[in-house]
Design a protein around this motif. Sequence first.
Motif, PDB file in Angstrom:
ATOM      1  N   MET A  50     -59.292   5.187  46.598  1.00  0.00           N
ATOM      2  CA  MET A  50     -59.473   5.029  45.155  1.00  0.00           C
ATOM      3  C   MET A  50     -60.113   6.269  44.550  1.00  0.00           C
ATOM      4  O   MET A  50     -59.753   6.692  43.452  1.00  0.00           O
ATOM      5  CB  MET A  50     -60.335   3.792  44.869  1.00  0.00           C
ATOM      6  N   LYS A  51     -61.054   6.869  45.263  1.00  0.00           N
ATOM      7  CA  LYS A  51     -61.711   8.072  44.752  1.00  0.00           C
ATOM      8  C   LYS A  51     -60.684   9.171  44.500  1.00  0.00           C
ATOM      9  O   LYS A  51     -60.662   9.790  43.432  1.00  0.00           O
ATOM     10  CB  LYS A  51     -62.764   8.565  45.754  1.00  0.00           C
ATOM     11  N   ASN A  52     -59.801   9.388  45.476  1.00  0.00           N
ATOM     12  CA  ASN A  52     -58.791  10.440  45.308  1.00  0.00           C
ATOM     13  C   ASN A  52     -57.742  10.076  44.263  1.00  0.00           C
ATOM     14  O   ASN A  52     -57.313  10.921  43.483  1.00  0.00           O
ATOM     15  CB  ASN A  52     -58.134  10.756  46.657  1.00  0.00           C
ATOM     16  N   LEU A  53     -57.359   8.801  44.232  1.00  0.00           N
ATOM     17  CA  LEU A  53     -56.376   8.359  43.236  1.00  0.00           C
ATOM     18  C   LEU A  53     -56.941   8.490  41.812  1.00  0.00           C
ATOM     19  O   LEU A  53     -56.286   9.022  40.917  1.00  0.00           O
ATOM     20  CB  LEU A  53     -55.978   6.902  43.513  1.00  0.00           C
ATOM     21  N   PHE A  54     -58.182   8.021  41.626  1.00  0.00           N
ATOM     22  CA  PHE A  54     -58.767   8.059  40.275  1.00  0.00           C
ATOM     23  C   PHE A  54     -59.053   9.494  39.835  1.00  0.00           C
ATOM     24  O   PHE A  54     -59.054   9.797  38.651  1.00  0.00           O
ATOM     25  CB  PHE A  54     -60.040   7.201  40.220  1.00  0.00           C
ATOM     26  N   THR A  55     -59.330  10.373  40.812  1.00  0.00           N
ATOM     27  CA  THR A  55     -59.518  11.785  40.471  1.00  0.00           C
ATOM     28  C   THR A  55     -58.221  12.338  39.860  1.00  0.00           C
ATOM     29  O   THR A  55     -58.244  13.024  38.837  1.00  0.00           O
ATOM     30  CB  THR A  55     -59.905  12.593  41.729  1.00  0.00           C
ATOM     31  N   VAL A  56     -57.089  12.012  40.486  1.00  0.00           N
ATOM     32  CA  VAL A  56     -55.796  12.456  39.953  1.00  0.00           C
ATOM     33  C   VAL A  56     -55.550  11.838  38.576  1.00  0.00           C
ATOM     34  O   VAL A  56     -55.174  12.515  37.625  1.00  0.00           O
ATOM     35  CB  VAL A  56     -54.643  12.070  40.917  1.00  0.00           C
ATOM     36  N   LEU A  57     -55.822  10.511  38.471  1.00  0.00           N
ATOM     37  CA  LEU A  57     -55.526   9.813  37.209  1.00  0.00           C
ATOM     38  C   LEU A  57     -56.454  10.230  36.068  1.00  0.00           C
ATOM     39  O   LEU A  57     -56.147   9.987  34.897  1.00  0.00           O
ATOM     40  CB  LEU A  57     -55.605   8.300  37.415  1.00  0.00           C
ATOM     41  N   SER A  58     -57.583  10.855  36.401  1.00  0.00           N
ATOM     42  CA  SER A  58     -58.466  11.372  35.345  1.00  0.00           C
ATOM     43  C   SER A  58     -57.753  12.427  34.523  1.00  0.00           C
ATOM     44  O   SER A  58     -58.200  12.780  33.431  1.00  0.00           O
ATOM     45  CB  SER A  58     -59.732  11.987  35.954  1.00  0.00           C
ATOM     46  N   ASN A  59     -56.660  12.977  35.056  1.00  0.00           N
ATOM     47  CA  ASN A  59     -55.862  13.954  34.309  1.00  0.00           C
ATOM     48  C   ASN A  59     -54.542  13.366  33.804  1.00  0.00           C
ATOM     49  O   ASN A  59     -53.598  14.090  33.530  1.00  0.00           O
ATOM     50  CB  ASN A  59     -55.559  15.165  35.196  1.00  0.00           C
ATOM     51  N   SER A  60     -54.493  12.022  33.716  1.00  0.00           N
ATOM     52  CA  SER A  60     -53.273  11.389  33.226  1.00  0.00           C
ATOM     53  C   SER A  60     -53.065  11.681  31.741  1.00  0.00           C
ATOM     54  O   SER A  60     -54.026  11.859  30.994  1.00  0.00           O
ATOM     55  CB  SER A  60     -53.371   9.874  33.446  1.00  0.00           C
ATOM     56  N   LYS A  61     -51.781  11.706  31.341  1.00  0.00           N
ATOM     57  CA  LYS A  61     -51.476  11.910  29.914  1.00  0.00           C
ATOM     58  C   LYS A  61     -51.630  10.602  29.146  1.00  0.00           C
ATOM     59  O   LYS A  61     -51.646  10.600  27.916  1.00  0.00           O
ATOM     60  CB  LYS A  61     -50.036  12.421  29.759  1.00  0.00           C
ATOM     61  N   ASP A  62     -51.714   9.498  29.879  1.00  0.00           N
ATOM     62  CA  ASP A  62     -51.888   8.195  29.229  1.00  0.00           C
ATOM     63  C   ASP A  62     -53.390   7.987  28.980  1.00  0.00           C
ATOM     64  O   ASP A  62     -54.175   7.915  29.924  1.00  0.00           O
ATOM     65  CB  ASP A  62     -51.347   7.089  30.144  1.00  0.00           C
ATOM     66  N   PRO A  63     -53.806   7.905  27.696  1.00  0.00           N
ATOM     67  CA  PRO A  63     -55.241   7.866  27.398  1.00  0.00           C
ATOM     68  C   PRO A  63     -55.961   6.663  28.029  1.00  0.00           C
ATOM     69  O   PRO A  63     -57.102   6.796  28.470  1.00  0.00           O
ATOM     70  CB  PRO A  63     -55.311   7.796  25.864  1.00  0.00           C
ATOM     71  N   SER A  64     -55.296   5.516  28.111  1.00  0.00           N
ATOM     72  CA  SER A  64     -55.952   4.336  28.687  1.00  0.00           C
ATOM     73  C   SER A  64     -56.145   4.486  30.194  1.00  0.00           C
ATOM     74  O   SER A  64     -57.197   4.141  30.736  1.00  0.00           O
ATOM     75  CB  SER A  64     -55.148   3.074  28.401  1.00  0.00           C
ATOM     76  N   LEU A  65     -55.118   4.999  30.866  1.00  0.00           N
ATOM     77  CA  LEU A  65     -55.240   5.236  32.310  1.00  0.00           C
ATOM     78  C   LEU A  65     -56.332   6.253  32.588  1.00  0.00           C
ATOM     79  O   LEU A  65     -57.123   6.101  33.516  1.00  0.00           O
ATOM     80  CB  LEU A  65     -53.924   5.784  32.862  1.00  0.00           C
ATOM     81  N   LYS A  66     -56.358   7.276  31.751  1.00  0.00           N
ATOM     82  CA  LYS A  66     -57.355   8.344  31.902  1.00  0.00           C
ATOM     83  C   LYS A  66     -58.766   7.783  31.734  1.00  0.00           C
ATOM     84  O   LYS A  66     -59.651   8.033  32.557  1.00  0.00           O
ATOM     85  CB  LYS A  66     -57.075   9.429  30.851  1.00  0.00           C
ATOM     86  N   ALA A  67     -58.961   6.987  30.689  1.00  0.00           N
ATOM     87  CA  ALA A  67     -60.288   6.409  30.433  1.00  0.00           C
ATOM     88  C   ALA A  67     -60.697   5.487  31.576  1.00  0.00           C
ATOM     89  O   ALA A  67     -61.845   5.500  32.037  1.00  0.00           O
ATOM     90  CB  ALA A  67     -60.282   5.642  29.110  1.00  0.00           C
TER      91      ALA A  67
END
Lengths: 253, 98
Positions: free
Chosen positions: A108-125
């Motif tokens: 989860m740590k590695n996945l959420f690190t990647v998703l912190s740069n998502s273009k989708d604002p809700s996923l990013k938040a």
Amino acid sequence: MTKQEALVDFCLQIGDTSLIHGQRLAEWCGHAPILEEDIALTNISLDLIGQARMILTYAGQTENKHRDEDKLSFHRDAWDFRNVLIAELPNGDFAFTMGKIFLLGFYMKNLFTVLSNSKDPSLKAFAEKSLKEVIYHCRHAADWVIRLGDGTIESKERMQKALNELALYTDDLFEVSESEKILVQEKLIPSLADLKTNWSHDIAAVITQATLKLPQANNALRLGGKAGLHTEHLGHILSDMQFLQRAYPDAKW
Amino acid sequence: MATNNDTQLKLWEVFTQEKAGASFEHAGSLRASDNEMALLNARDVYARRNEAVNIWVVPSESITASTPEDQGPFFDPANDKAYRHPNFYKTPAGIKQI
């Protein structure tokens, strides 16, 4: 699968993993070896249920079929769940539970690190908020993996056995789902290609420090969690978790 | 089977700081086998609802405490010497902590 369907499916992968992992850990409530650890495990469980709530709410809004986070949690059957398999495995002994939190936590740590740069604002938040939580889960679990691995003869044996058994399920974490493919293609989320390498690097560092051996799966690997192909254990945990809402639909506190 | 009545881990005292610059206050105690476990447990037991921005953990055995018998000799002599108390100064406006 449309882009919208892919986004819903992807949110379910994440939300169901947090939900089922959290529900499992809640089973430790009142049963942990010491009071302090009892509180720690239930804290982690509550973090995970909070994550599930946030991302499943978003899944429901994106899907636009009048399903909120409760509807999604309590009124779907096992084959509709998209969680990774490790989350649904029974807790086993304390070492096995720590092994689960450890392996899933670093995923989860590695996945959420990647998703912190998502273009989708809700996923990013979601990813930015949850990342802080899982970094703590990793620290807590890694501390125990090292303590048990580099501990007594029995604790070392149990920790190694737990990691070896869990190794059957770790490839399931990195099986690329159709929704992941679509969201990466559509550039809604960054590439997940380095996820496994980064995760392997993280867990190897801890396992080495714990004087344990890197686990090798010695049996057929179990895959399919993200596609809804679950172990027998998911049905049991769902019957427990969903009973009240199924027996008394829309019951409120 | 050998019996050991005290199977509990070492006792630690936990001090938490509510916000940067504030004094650390005693929050309570807990059991842990070493300092890292004590710190993580302190976070989970005493700081999980935003109560703290910093934590100290101290082995309880490292604390030297006064005893009830010390009460007279330690604390009474201060009471009748008003000049020892800074009662005659005004606290400047805007000072929140001394």
